[in-house]
Scaffold this motif. Structure first.
Motif, short mmCIF file in Angstrom:
data_model
loop_
_atom_site.label_atom_id
_atom_site.label_comp_id
_atom_site.label_asym_id
_atom_site.label_seq_id
_atom_site.Cartn_x
_atom_site.Cartn_y
_atom_site.Cartn_z
N GLN A 6 0.83 -1.20 0.00
CA GLN A 6 0.00 0.00 0.00
C GLN A 6 0.87 1.25 0.00
O GLN A 6 1.91 1.30 0.63
CB GLN A 6 -0.89 0.01 1.24
N LEU A 7 0.42 2.27 -0.70
CA LEU A 7 1.11 3.55 -0.68
C LEU A 7 0.79 4.22 0.64
O LEU A 7 -0.35 4.36 1.03
CB LEU A 7 0.62 4.44 -1.83
N SER A 8 1.82 4.61 1.33
CA SER A 8 1.59 5.31 2.59
C SER A 8 1.34 6.77 2.27
O SER A 8 1.42 7.21 1.14
CB SER A 8 2.79 5.16 3.50
N GLN A 9 1.08 7.53 3.30
CA GLN A 9 0.88 8.96 3.10
C GLN A 9 2.20 9.67 2.90
O GLN A 9 2.21 10.86 2.62
CB GLN A 9 0.11 9.53 4.29
N ASN A 10 3.31 8.96 3.05
CA ASN A 10 4.62 9.56 2.80
C ASN A 10 4.77 9.82 1.30
O ASN A 10 4.32 9.05 0.48
CB ASN A 10 5.75 8.62 3.24
N SER A 11 5.44 10.90 0.97
CA SER A 11 5.68 11.19 -0.43
C SER A 11 6.78 10.27 -0.95
O SER A 11 7.56 9.71 -0.19
CB SER A 11 6.07 12.65 -0.61
N TYR A 12 6.82 10.13 -2.24
CA TYR A 12 7.81 9.27 -2.88
C TYR A 12 9.20 9.84 -2.69
O TYR A 12 9.42 11.04 -2.86
CB TYR A 12 7.49 9.14 -4.37
N GLU A 13 10.15 8.99 -2.35
CA GLU A 13 11.54 9.39 -2.23
C GLU A 13 12.30 8.78 -3.40
O GLU A 13 12.45 7.57 -3.47
CB GLU A 13 12.12 8.88 -0.91
N PRO A 14 12.75 9.60 -4.35
CA PRO A 14 13.44 9.06 -5.54
C PRO A 14 14.64 8.20 -5.15
O PRO A 14 15.32 8.44 -4.16
CB PRO A 14 13.89 10.31 -6.28
N ILE A 15 14.88 7.19 -5.96
CA ILE A 15 16.01 6.30 -5.73
C ILE A 15 17.21 6.79 -6.52
O ILE A 15 17.09 7.65 -7.38
CB ILE A 15 15.66 4.85 -6.12
N SER A 16 18.35 6.23 -6.22
CA SER A 16 19.59 6.66 -6.88
C SER A 16 19.64 6.22 -8.34
O SER A 16 18.97 5.27 -8.75
CB SER A 16 20.79 6.08 -6.14
N ARG A 17 20.45 6.89 -9.10
CA ARG A 17 20.66 6.56 -10.51
C ARG A 17 21.24 5.15 -10.65
O ARG A 17 20.90 4.41 -11.57
CB ARG A 17 21.58 7.59 -11.15
N GLU A 18 22.12 4.79 -9.73
CA GLU A 18 22.74 3.46 -9.77
C GLU A 18 21.70 2.36 -9.65
O GLU A 18 21.77 1.35 -10.33
CB GLU A 18 23.80 3.32 -8.68
N LEU A 19 20.72 2.55 -8.77
CA LEU A 19 19.66 1.55 -8.64
C LEU A 19 18.83 1.47 -9.91
O LEU A 19 18.47 0.40 -10.36
CB LEU A 19 18.76 1.84 -7.44
N HIS A 20 18.55 2.63 -10.51
CA HIS A 20 17.83 2.63 -11.78
C HIS A 20 18.58 1.80 -12.83
O HIS A 20 17.97 1.01 -13.55
CB HIS A 20 17.65 4.06 -12.30
N GLU A 21 19.88 2.00 -12.92
CA GLU A 21 20.68 1.25 -13.90
C GLU A 21 20.62 -0.24 -13.61
O GLU A 21 20.48 -1.06 -14.52
CB GLU A 21 22.13 1.74 -13.88
N TYR A 22 20.71 -0.60 -12.35
CA TYR A 22 20.65 -2.00 -11.93
C TYR A 22 19.30 -2.61 -12.31
O TYR A 22 19.22 -3.68 -12.90
CB TYR A 22 20.87 -2.07 -10.42
N LEU A 23 18.24 -1.90 -11.98
CA LEU A 23 16.90 -2.39 -12.30
C LEU A 23 16.67 -2.49 -13.80
O LEU A 23 16.02 -3.42 -14.28
CB LEU A 23 15.84 -1.50 -11.65
N ALA A 24 17.22 -1.54 -14.55
CA ALA A 24 17.08 -1.57 -16.01
C ALA A 24 17.72 -2.83 -16.58
O ALA A 24 17.17 -3.46 -17.49
CB ALA A 24 17.68 -0.32 -16.63
N ILE A 25 18.88 -3.20 -16.07
CA ILE A 25 19.54 -4.43 -16.53
C ILE A 25 18.70 -5.65 -16.16
O ILE A 25 18.48 -6.54 -16.98
CB ILE A 25 20.96 -4.54 -15.95
N ALA A 26 18.20 -5.68 -14.93
CA ALA A 26 17.37 -6.81 -14.50
C ALA A 26 16.11 -6.92 -15.36
O ALA A 26 15.72 -8.03 -15.75
CB ALA A 26 17.00 -6.65 -13.02
#
Length: 107
Positions: A6-26
């Protein structure tokens, strides 16, 4: 698509560019991954794609036998490819989500 946690009432905290690259490869290789959530719990699924929602943040789309589901990227504690010989190894985020620990490229 169903959102796994579930989405909490907390706002989204962007992740690092490195994680994006990792996820893109996966996602590019459709790796079966073990996803560990910050709130606890873990599950295995196919990494399919990253989806951006301008109001709620970024989501990892995951393939399960019965459906495609999403988990918000800032809720992920760690991801580990389950395929032998994968280009990547386990990725663990620090508690503040700004420093990547134990990340290695196998290739």
């Amino acid at each position: 698509m169903r959102v796994l946690n579930q989405l909490s009432q907390n706002s989204y905290e962007p992740i690092s560019r490195e994680l994006h690259e990792y996820l893109a490869i996966a996602c590019r290789h459709h790796y079966r991954v073990l996803v560990e959530l910050k709130e606890g719990g873990q599950f295995a699924a196919l990494a399919l794609m990253i989806r951006i929602n301008q109001h709620h943040g970024e989501f990892l789309c995951l393939g399960f036998a019965e459906a495609v589901r999403e988990v918000r990227l800032d809720r992920i504690r760690a991801i580990t490819p389950l395929k032998l010989g994968a280009e990547l190894t386990r990725l663990v985020l620090s508690p503040d989500d700004t420093v990547l620990l134990n990340t290695e490229y196998a290739g």
